[in-house]
Design an enzyme around this catalytic site. Sequence first.
Site, short mmCIF file in Angstrom:
data_model
loop_
_atom_site.label_atom_id
_atom_site.label_comp_id
_atom_site.label_asym_id
_atom_site.label_seq_id
_atom_site.Cartn_x
_atom_site.Cartn_y
_atom_site.Cartn_z
N HIS A 187 -22.03 0.58 5.82
CA HIS A 187 -23.16 -0.14 6.41
C HIS A 187 -23.39 0.30 7.87
O HIS A 187 -24.21 -0.30 8.57
CB HIS A 187 -22.90 -1.64 6.41
N ARG B 117 -33.99 -1.72 0.73
CA ARG B 117 -34.54 -2.75 -0.15
C ARG B 117 -35.50 -3.60 0.66
O ARG B 117 -35.34 -3.73 1.87
CB ARG B 117 -33.38 -3.60 -0.68
N SER C 246 -30.69 -12.55 -0.75
CA SER C 246 -29.43 -12.17 -1.36
C SER C 246 -28.27 -12.36 -0.39
O SER C 246 -27.19 -12.83 -0.77
CB SER C 246 -29.51 -10.70 -1.81
#
Length: 271
Positions: free
Chosen positions: A101, A123, A131
Amino acid sequence: MEDMEKFLFKFKGYYFNHSSLNIGFIENLDNFEIRENDVFIITYPKSGTIWFQQLLSLIYSEEHRKGTGKLETKDGVPYLEYKAPEMDFGERPSPHLFSTHLPYYLVPSGLKNKKAKIIYVYRNPKDVMCSYFHFAKNVMIQFTGTFEEFMKQFLEGRVVGSLWFDHIRGWYEQRSLFNIQFMTCEEMKKDPRGSVLKICRFLGKGLSEEDMDAVVRQATFENMKDDPLVRVTVSDWKNHLTVEQNESSDQIFQREMKDFPLEFIWDMNED
């Protein structure tokens, strides 16, 4: 609302999860050896990381495709920054597959020679936020507040991964330094075969028709949810955001991402 912040560790302007971090390893990450055939999946948290870890495992491992391998996805394509103490990256067979990340400025300097390959998966941020909320609250048990409170924290970048806008914009603006392919989580869901072909072309990885069928079949989103070696957090922003929250996030997105060239898929039912 403050409960999640006690798990955050800030290093060079970026928030890590303190509970699973080897700080000494992070401090020396710039010198981590990068090999020419290394492959990295880079994402902001909750942007399809586990899905693409599984996809790489299927592409590179015959055992994984045939279901005979017992290696969990998180071990086959481990997180670079959250290296397990017992794992020796150098002892793993080539090619080395990683996920991370990290923002562009914290990855090992060796990635900038354009030899190792990077797949940056993004996304739509509304689904990321929804999420992330469920993951922090129900999986990690690091957040006990309301969605409204989490939304504020997320949009201020006070979460692991820091500010979503900075992460994706930084990687895109610095793309000329890296050998990088951008993909959306949504395009993989809409067109699995086309997406797998796109990834294989980028990786220079030829698969037989039989192997390609096996990868596509096992990498579909529905099959992923049933795989015991994979954990998937599903979220649909339309069922989570109120009208007011949706309008507020739209305004912020339009302000922060004005003239940003990457396209986003907001509705899976739209062409």
